[in-house]
Design a protein around this motif. Structure first.
Motif, short mmCIF file in Angstrom:
data_model
loop_
_atom_site.label_atom_id
_atom_site.label_comp_id
_atom_site.label_asym_id
_atom_site.label_seq_id
_atom_site.Cartn_x
_atom_site.Cartn_y
_atom_site.Cartn_z
N GLN A 34 -14.88 5.34 -5.58
CA GLN A 34 -13.80 5.28 -4.45
C GLN A 34 -13.23 3.84 -4.50
OE1 GLN A 34 -12.93 7.80 -2.58
NE2 GLN A 34 -11.38 6.31 -1.89
N THR A 35 -14.14 2.88 -4.80
CA THR A 35 -13.51 1.32 -4.79
C THR A 35 -12.64 1.16 -5.81
OG1 THR A 35 -15.65 0.56 -3.32
CG2 THR A 35 -14.05 -1.00 -4.46
N GLN A 36 -13.02 1.74 -7.07
CA GLN A 36 -12.10 1.64 -8.27
C GLN A 36 -10.71 2.02 -7.92
OE1 GLN A 36 -15.33 2.10 -8.04
NE2 GLN A 36 -16.71 1.79 -9.84
N LEU A 37 -10.70 3.35 -7.38
CA LEU A 37 -9.60 4.23 -7.34
C LEU A 37 -8.73 3.70 -6.12
CD1 LEU A 37 -10.80 7.78 -7.53
CD2 LEU A 37 -9.59 6.57 -9.14
N GLU A 38 -9.22 3.04 -5.09
CA GLU A 38 -8.52 2.63 -4.14
C GLU A 38 -7.80 1.07 -4.60
OE1 GLU A 38 -11.22 1.62 -0.89
OE2 GLU A 38 -11.36 3.85 -0.18
N LEU A 39 -8.49 0.36 -5.60
CA LEU A 39 -7.88 -0.75 -6.11
C LEU A 39 -6.67 -0.36 -6.99
CD1 LEU A 39 -11.20 -2.97 -7.21
CD2 LEU A 39 -9.25 -3.61 -5.87
N CYS A 40 -6.82 0.57 -7.82
CA CYS A 40 -5.93 1.42 -8.77
C CYS A 40 -4.72 1.52 -7.82
CB CYS A 40 -6.32 2.25 -9.46
SG CYS A 40 -7.50 1.86 -10.92
N ALA A 41 -4.91 2.40 -6.79
CA ALA A 41 -3.70 2.70 -5.84
C ALA A 41 -3.16 1.48 -5.45
CB ALA A 41 -4.39 3.52 -4.73
N GLN A 42 -3.83 0.34 -4.97
CA GLN A 42 -3.28 -0.97 -4.40
C GLN A 42 -2.36 -1.76 -5.36
OE1 GLN A 42 -6.75 -3.10 -2.60
NE2 GLN A 42 -7.04 -1.76 -1.46
N TYR A 43 -2.89 -1.64 -6.71
CA TYR A 43 -2.17 -2.26 -7.46
C TYR A 43 -1.08 -1.55 -8.35
CZ TYR A 43 -5.18 -6.22 -8.37
OH TYR A 43 -5.90 -7.46 -8.01
N GLY A 44 -0.94 -0.18 -7.82
CA GLY A 44 0.45 0.60 -8.18
C GLY A 44 0.12 1.56 -9.41
N VAL A 45 -1.16 1.51 -9.77
CA VAL A 45 -1.47 2.32 -11.12
C VAL A 45 -0.79 3.47 -10.99
CG1 VAL A 45 -3.17 3.17 -12.69
CG2 VAL A 45 -3.40 0.82 -11.47
N PHE A 46 -0.96 4.47 -9.89
CA PHE A 46 -0.67 5.91 -9.77
C PHE A 46 0.81 5.91 -10.23
CE2 PHE A 46 -4.37 6.19 -7.04
CZ PHE A 46 -5.52 6.01 -8.15
N LYS A 47 1.71 4.97 -9.89
CA LYS A 47 3.17 4.92 -10.13
C LYS A 47 3.62 4.92 -11.40
CE LYS A 47 3.72 3.32 -5.22
NZ LYS A 47 4.50 2.03 -4.24
N TRP A 48 2.75 4.36 -12.31
CA TRP A 48 3.05 4.24 -13.56
C TRP A 48 3.81 5.53 -14.08
CZ3 TRP A 48 -1.64 1.48 -16.36
CH2 TRP A 48 -2.00 0.21 -15.44
N PHE A 49 3.13 6.60 -13.82
CA PHE A 49 3.15 7.86 -14.60
C PHE A 49 4.47 8.69 -14.18
CE2 PHE A 49 -1.00 6.36 -14.37
CZ PHE A 49 -1.48 6.42 -15.60
N LEU A 50 5.25 8.31 -12.97
CA LEU A 50 6.20 9.28 -12.44
C LEU A 50 7.43 8.38 -12.48
CD1 LEU A 50 4.56 10.97 -9.42
CD2 LEU A 50 4.66 11.58 -11.95
N GLU A 51 8.54 8.97 -12.53
CA GLU A 51 9.89 8.52 -12.70
C GLU A 51 10.08 7.76 -11.39
OE1 GLU A 51 12.64 11.55 -14.13
OE2 GLU A 51 11.15 12.42 -15.46
#
Length: 370
Positions: free
Chosen positions: A46-63
């Motif tokens: 959970q902590t790792q995924l929250e960090l990824c969300a804060q760093y905007g990682v999930f936005k890499w993959f969408l237009e």
């Protein structure tokens, strides 16, 4: 009281210094995923995924029109190489989350897209995919394992999806189901609706913290508003969420191999006897990295299945070499070399086409294909 801790800067390109900061944190946290109390589940990252969300990682993959950064395939490969070299479990989970995001974004269902994408990109909603039975897993069976029927308000699902990563944590699952006449659908299933039953996560050789398990659908009625694609034959080939296919698994295998090789290189600074194998493996890694980036950018394409087999081979050989370098300490729980070896085995089975499996078997048997 509000925290004074500043939110990290979002990573908007693979060269962004914030990517290194994120990877440092993920590397530090990786050992926590190996620790489980007796009889208890391995911890969800959970902590790792929250960090990824804060760093905007999930936005890499969408237009950008969907709220993402619109990274191209080469940029995504570079990002995945960094993430997978420090925490394979977190990176694997991200591949399943972004698989769901892409299928939602690229569907024709504006309502589902508008309802789910903002919370998916922010990390407040977790979705995953249950589609392996439409591609590789269970395809040898005579009957579809997850069956669909049309009903007045939508669709009735009955059966199961065998390998759903993060199932116990998912708010929604993008699943594939098949009609009796061979047509298929992709549909979002909220996990709280009646009839959705999630098994306890499997204890895997590696990635147990991914909480991968079977999801059962016992006469589940899903509203038509959640439909993403179909009914049609071969729904997975219709371009919904389709990108570069096997290159993603190649990238994660290469990231794992890179971590093991860097460990060997660090050890070789004080041990001249391991300099030649460390250099040789590093040269092979550099060559495969170039092939991967050339392929994702279409500069010079290597067939995905061929590259996959080569990356699998390097991951297996490099991780075992790191264990040999670590000696006995590498065989003690908690040392990364042992974990790397177990993680490398995953690439023998994850979304592995029969042609790749056959190639691996012939290579392991040291015989030439017929």
């Amino acid at each position: 009281m509000k925290s004074n801790k500043a939110k990290p800067a979002e990573i908007k390109s693979p060269s962004d210094p914030s990517l290194k900061k994120l990877c440092t944190s993920l590397h530090r946290l990786a050992i926590d995923l190996e620790i489980s109390s007796e009889g208890c589940l391995y911890p969800w990252p959970q902590t790792q995924l929250e960090l990824c969300a804060q760093y905007g990682v999930f936005k890499w993959f969408l237009e950008e029109r969907y709220g993402g950064f619109g990274w191209n395939e080469e940029e995504l490969a570079l990002g995945y190489l960094e993430l997978s070299s420090v925490c394979q479990t977190t990176t694997f989970i991200i591949t399943q989350l972004t698989g769901a995001c892409r299928r939602i974004a690229q569907s024709l269902n504006d309502c589902v897209r508008d309802e789910l994408l903002p919370s998916l990109l922010s990390g407040s909603h977790f979705s995953t995919v249950g589609i392996s039975h439409l591609t590789t897993s269970k395809r040898h069976l005579s009957q579809p394992v997850l069956r669909a029927m049309e009903i007045e308000k939508g669709f009735l699902l009955d059966g199961f999806s065998p390998w759903v990563t993060g199932a116990t944590q998912a708010d929604t699952i993008v699943v594939g189901a098949e009609f009796g006449d061979g047509r298929q659908i992709l549909i979002v299933v909220p996990t709280h609706i009646p009839g959705v039953k999630i098994d306890s996560p499997d204890q895997l050789v590696a990635f147990s913290s991914s909480h991968t398990s079977r999801v059962n659908f016992e006469q589940v009625e899903v509203d038509a508003k959640w439909l993403l694609a179909g009914p049609t034959e071969n729904v997975m080939s219709r371009g919904i969420g389709a990108r570069t296919g096997g290159y993603q698994t190649c990238t994660l295998a290469l990231g794992l191999a890179g971590a093991a090789i860097e460990f060997m290189i660090a050890e070789s600074r004080n041990r001249q006897d391991i300099v030649p194998p460390a250099k040789a493996l590093k040269n092979q890694w550099n060559e495969l990295r170039k092939m991967l980036l050339d392929s994702t950018s279409s500069r010079q394409v290597t067939r995905a299945e061929s590259l996959r087999q080569q990356c699998n081979s390097l991951a297996l050989r490099a991780t075992q070499a790191s264990l040999a370098v670590a000696k006995g300490s590498g065989f003690v729980f908690g040392h990364p070399a042992g974990r790397w070896c177990r993680e490398a085995l995953f690439f023998m089975v994850w979304s592995c086409p029969q042609s790749v499996i056959n190639g691996q078997l012939y290579q392991l048997a040291e015989i030439l294909p017929e």
